[in-house]
Scaffold this motif. Structure first.
Motif, PDB file in Angstrom:
ATOM      1  N   GLY A  92       0.752   0.234 172.026  1.00 50.90           N
ATOM      2  CA  GLY A  92       0.390   1.359 171.328  1.00 50.90           C
ATOM      3  C   GLY A  92       0.573   1.424 169.953  1.00 50.90           C
ATOM      4  N   PHE A  93       2.069   1.148 169.821  1.00 45.48           N
ATOM      5  CA  PHE A  93       2.426   1.253 168.112  1.00 45.48           C
ATOM      6  C   PHE A  93       1.725   0.138 167.498  1.00 45.48           C
ATOM      7  CE2 PHE A  93       7.247   2.193 169.663  1.00 45.48           C
ATOM      8  CZ  PHE A  93       6.789   3.464 170.264  1.00 45.48           C
ATOM      9  N   ALA A  94       1.645  -0.983 167.888  1.00 47.66           N
ATOM     10  CA  ALA A  94       0.829  -2.071 166.929  1.00 47.66           C
ATOM     11  C   ALA A  94      -0.460  -1.432 166.782  1.00 47.66           C
ATOM     12  CB  ALA A  94       0.656  -3.350 167.589  1.00 47.66           C
ATOM     13  N   TRP A  95      -1.003  -1.041 167.672  1.00 45.02           N
ATOM     14  CA  TRP A  95      -2.726  -0.626 167.748  1.00 45.02           C
ATOM     15  C   TRP A  95      -2.764   0.520 166.540  1.00 45.02           C
ATOM     16  CZ3 TRP A  95      -3.872   4.546 169.185  1.00 45.02           C
ATOM     17  CH2 TRP A  95      -5.265   4.828 168.989  1.00 45.02           C
ATOM     18  N   MET A  96      -1.748   1.576 166.426  1.00 47.57           N
ATOM     19  CA  MET A  96      -1.850   2.476 165.638  1.00 47.57           C
ATOM     20  C   MET A  96      -1.211   2.186 164.275  1.00 47.57           C
ATOM     21  SD  MET A  96       1.256   5.252 166.835  1.00 47.57           S
ATOM     22  CE  MET A  96       1.337   5.959 165.352  1.00 47.57           C
ATOM     23  N   GLY A  97      -0.676   1.215 164.061  1.00 43.45           N
ATOM     24  CA  GLY A  97      -0.136   0.726 162.780  1.00 43.45           C
ATOM     25  C   GLY A  97       1.404   1.753 162.513  1.00 43.45           C
ATOM     26  N   LEU A  98       2.100   1.544 163.298  1.00 43.73           N
ATOM     27  CA  LEU A  98       3.384   2.318 163.303  1.00 43.73           C
ATOM     28  C   LEU A  98       4.335   1.658 162.332  1.00 43.73           C
ATOM     29  CD1 LEU A  98       5.009   4.920 164.060  1.00 43.73           C
ATOM     30  CD2 LEU A  98       6.146   3.558 166.016  1.00 43.73           C
ATOM     31  N   ARG A  99       4.695   2.146 161.408  1.00 46.03           N
ATOM     32  CA  ARG A  99       5.586   1.442 160.429  1.00 46.03           C
ATOM     33  C   ARG A  99       6.814   1.889 160.482  1.00 46.03           C
ATOM     34  NH1 ARG A  99       1.902   3.130 155.833  1.00 46.03           N
ATOM     35  NH2 ARG A  99       3.357   4.588 155.462  1.00 46.03           N
ATOM     36  N   ARG A 100       8.021   1.113 159.773  1.00 45.40           N
ATOM     37  CA  ARG A 100       9.117   1.177 159.965  1.00 45.40           C
ATOM     38  C   ARG A 100       9.674   2.639 159.513  1.00 45.40           C
ATOM     39  NH1 ARG A 100      13.455  -3.297 157.762  1.00 45.40           N
ATOM     40  NH2 ARG A 100      13.969  -3.687 159.839  1.00 45.40           N
ATOM     41  N   ASP A 101       9.035   3.100 158.376  1.00 44.60           N
ATOM     42  CA  ASP A 101       9.254   4.343 157.818  1.00 44.60           C
ATOM     43  C   ASP A 101       8.541   5.511 158.766  1.00 44.60           C
ATOM     44  OD1 ASP A 101       6.750   4.030 157.089  1.00 44.60           O
ATOM     45  OD2 ASP A 101       7.032   4.542 154.945  1.00 44.60           O
ATOM     46  N   GLY A 102       7.984   5.118 159.924  1.00 48.68           N
ATOM     47  CA  GLY A 102       7.316   6.107 160.914  1.00 48.68           C
ATOM     48  C   GLY A 102       8.453   6.838 161.669  1.00 48.68           C
ATOM     49  N   LEU A 103       7.582   7.552 162.656  1.00 51.90           N
ATOM     50  CA  LEU A 103       8.766   8.476 163.722  1.00 51.90           C
ATOM     51  C   LEU A 103       7.889   8.117 165.072  1.00 51.90           C
ATOM     52  CD1 LEU A 103      11.127  10.728 163.535  1.00 51.90           C
ATOM     53  CD2 LEU A 103       9.171  12.352 163.592  1.00 51.90           C
ATOM     54  N   VAL A 104       9.037   8.274 166.246  1.00 50.41           N
ATOM     55  CA  VAL A 104       8.408   8.319 167.472  1.00 50.41           C
ATOM     56  C   VAL A 104       8.807   9.745 167.991  1.00 50.41           C
ATOM     57  CG1 VAL A 104       8.851   7.271 169.511  1.00 50.41           C
ATOM     58  CG2 VAL A 104       8.600   5.973 167.816  1.00 50.41           C
ATOM     59  N   ILE A 105       8.156  10.237 168.728  1.00 47.28           N
ATOM     60  CA  ILE A 105       8.416  11.514 169.628  1.00 47.28           C
ATOM     61  C   ILE A 105       8.289  11.030 171.000  1.00 47.28           C
ATOM     62  CG2 ILE A 105       7.991  14.038 170.219  1.00 47.28           C
ATOM     63  CD1 ILE A 105       6.757  14.278 167.158  1.00 47.28           C
ATOM     64  N   ALA A 106       9.628  11.407 171.695  1.00 46.29           N
ATOM     65  CA  ALA A 106       9.760  11.351 173.136  1.00 46.29           C
ATOM     66  C   ALA A 106       9.513  12.512 173.790  1.00 46.29           C
ATOM     67  CB  ALA A 106      10.832  10.748 173.386  1.00 46.29           C
ATOM     68  N   PHE A 107       8.296  12.706 174.292  1.00 45.70           N
ATOM     69  CA  PHE A 107       7.912  14.014 174.965  1.00 45.70           C
ATOM     70  C   PHE A 107       7.687  13.892 176.306  1.00 45.70           C
ATOM     71  CE2 PHE A 107       4.002  16.857 175.131  1.00 45.70           C
ATOM     72  CZ  PHE A 107       4.781  18.158 175.317  1.00 45.70           C
ATOM     73  N   GLY A 108       8.639  14.357 177.275  1.00 49.96           N
ATOM     74  CA  GLY A 108       8.495  13.991 178.611  1.00 49.96           C
ATOM     75  C   GLY A 108       9.744  14.276 179.127  1.00 49.96           C
ATOM     76  N   GLY A 109      10.093  13.742 180.574  1.00 48.31           N
ATOM     77  CA  GLY A 109      11.338  13.799 181.171  1.00 48.31           C
ATOM     78  C   GLY A 109      12.304  12.718 180.699  1.00 48.31           C
ATOM     79  N   GLY A 110      13.231  12.176 181.573  1.00 52.48           N
ATOM     80  CA  GLY A 110      14.105  11.126 181.157  1.00 52.48           C
ATOM     81  C   GLY A 110      13.486   9.759 181.263  1.00 52.48           C
ATOM     82  N   VAL A 111      12.476   9.589 182.111  1.00 50.43           N
ATOM     83  CA  VAL A 111      11.956   8.236 181.849  1.00 50.43           C
ATOM     84  C   VAL A 111      11.376   8.084 180.534  1.00 50.43           C
ATOM     85  CG1 VAL A 111       9.819   6.973 183.074  1.00 50.43           C
ATOM     86  CG2 VAL A 111      11.409   8.137 184.586  1.00 50.43           C
ATOM     87  N   VAL A 112      10.292   8.816 180.350  1.00 56.01           N
ATOM     88  CA  VAL A 112       9.746   8.788 178.741  1.00 56.01           C
ATOM     89  C   VAL A 112      10.910   8.783 177.800  1.00 56.01           C
ATOM     90  CG1 VAL A 112       8.515  10.304 177.032  1.00 56.01           C
ATOM     91  CG2 VAL A 112       7.633  10.068 179.224  1.00 56.01           C
TER      92      VAL A 112
END
Ligand code: NAD
Ligand code: GLY
Length: 369
Positions: A92-112
């Motif tokens: 998913g990250f590769a597909w959307m072109g997530l760069r090193r200066d980007g950001l991830v949001i973990a939205f969910g329970g402990g598994v996510v």
């Protein structure tokens, strides 16, 4: 802004704040936008349930704040917390072109949270991430402290890294859609906090006296956890206490294929087993295991592992606290006072055999109770 509690995790240049409030998800965009230092879209890692129930709320908050994002939605459940699940996040990250200066949001329970955190820690050797926990367990525990991991066939959380988030945004209103079973799992971790460091919190849970609003409970647990993490971020001493009940709990999760018992349920069994071991070893005040049983059953949690516990012992060698021929067990002196004790497997095995101190709940043969 609906912030009711704010707890700082003081880790020098890795410090961050946990913001807790009812309805705070509506402010998530404004809280997160200062962290968006590039035009790279933000990756929102979530699961099918959370995205269906709460995705719209987060999406509109991000859009209103001008934060461009792509949702990456995994199947829900512990069974997906694997290298395969992680690999899908990288896709998913590769597909959307997530760069090193980007950001991830973990939205969910402990598994996510655990998987997204690990993916963020390793994507392009590490990009920043934010936790938005939506289960009680994640709000009181897993979103804080930077433990990230996936399970391997050989054991629980075996591949992972310590990697702190930049911010934790905890909206207690998301718990309104959480199934009862998941609430119970979170309560199991709250009981753990009481058992290891707050007799006051434990006694309130035992009596089911109102413990305060959810923001207060989450705030109290996060305060206890942040104090511990600040003193031992990398889990070499005091932080191990947070693993009370987890040594056997992880073994129970593994032996049952990471599906039969939820993490909080397995930890509940593990806390009783650890208390019984402590009592039988003469280091835990007698009656402590029964107090834990009572607190668990007051909240509808099963306290006694219904299987034979002997097959769990060989699995302890895969525990991250294992040492040559044994494991560092987290035991209680009494409720509210925990310590680490190095024990050999043979010592644990002997203590779990029936007939000691008149307590035979953890039968070694014939299925036990
Ligand atoms: P989970 O993430 O699987 O969530 C439980 C279920 O609730 C899932 O089906 C999920 O889709 C659903 N859900 C989540 N939020 C919801 C909401 N608001 N409404 C309705 N449904 C919702 O499980 P969990 O109990 O949150 O987390 C367990 C995991 O956390 C385990 O893998 C455990 O190892 C890990 N953990 C990590 C730490 C840490 O310090 N990193 C600490 C404790 C536990
Ligand atoms: N949940 C245990 C820890 O964060 O150390």
């Amino acid at each position: 802004m609906k912030i009711e509690r704010s707890v700082e995790v003081g880790l020098a240049e890795r410090k961050y704040v946990i913001l807790i409030g009812r309805g705070i998800l509506e402010n998530a965009g404004d809280l997160i936008s200062p962290l968006c230092i590039s035009r790279s879209p933000v990756a929102v890692v979530t699961d099918t349930n959370v995205w269906r129930l709460w995705g719209e709320r987060l999406a509109s908050s991000l859009s209103e704040a001008g934060v461009a994002f792509e949702p990456i939605v995994s199947p829900a459940g512990e069974e997906n917390k694997t290298l395969g699940g992680l690999s899908c996040l990288y896709d998913g990250f590769a597909w959307m072109g997530l760069r090193r200066d980007g950001l991830v949001i973990a939205f969910g329970g402990g598994v996510v949270g655990d998987m997204a955190g690990f993916a963020a820690a390793t994507w392009m050797r590490g990009i920043r991430y934010v936790q938005i926990p939506t289960t009680l367990l994640a709000q009181v525990d897993s979103s804080v402290g930077g433990k990230t991991a996936v399970n391997l066939p050989q054991g629980k959380n075996l591949a992972g890294v310590f990697y702190q988030p930049k911010l934790v945004v905890t909206d207690t209103s998301t718990l309104e859609t959480l199934p009862e079973r998941e609430i119970r799992c979170g309560v199991s971790e709250v009981i753990k906090y009481g058992a290891i460091s707050s007799a006051n919190l434990f006694n309130k849970l035992l009596d089911r006296t109102p413990v305060g609003g959810m923001a207060e409970i989450a705030g109290e647990c996060c305060r206890i956890k942040s104090e511990i993490v600040e003193r031992d971020e990398l889990d070499s001493r005091r932080r191990m206490l947070l693993n009370f009940g987890h040594t056997f709990g992880h073994a129970i999760e593994k032996i049952s294929g990471f599906g039969e018992y939820r993490h909080g349920e397995a930890v509940a069994f593990g806390m009783v087993i650890a208390a019984v071991i402590g009592e039988r070893a003469g280091v835990t005040r007698p009656g402590t295991a029964d107090k834990i049983r009572k607190a668990l059953s007051a909240w509808g949690l099963d306290a006694d592992y219904p299987q034979d516990s002997a097959p769990l012992i060989p699995l302890l060698s895969a525990d991250k606290k294992s040492v040559e021929g044994g494991v560092r067990m987290i035991l209680l002196r009494r409720i509210g006072d925990a310590f680490v004790k190095r024990m050999s497997f043979s010592e644990i095995e002997a203590l779990l055999k029936p007939g000691m101190n008149g307590q035979t709940r953890l039968d070694f043969e014939g299925g036990g109770r």
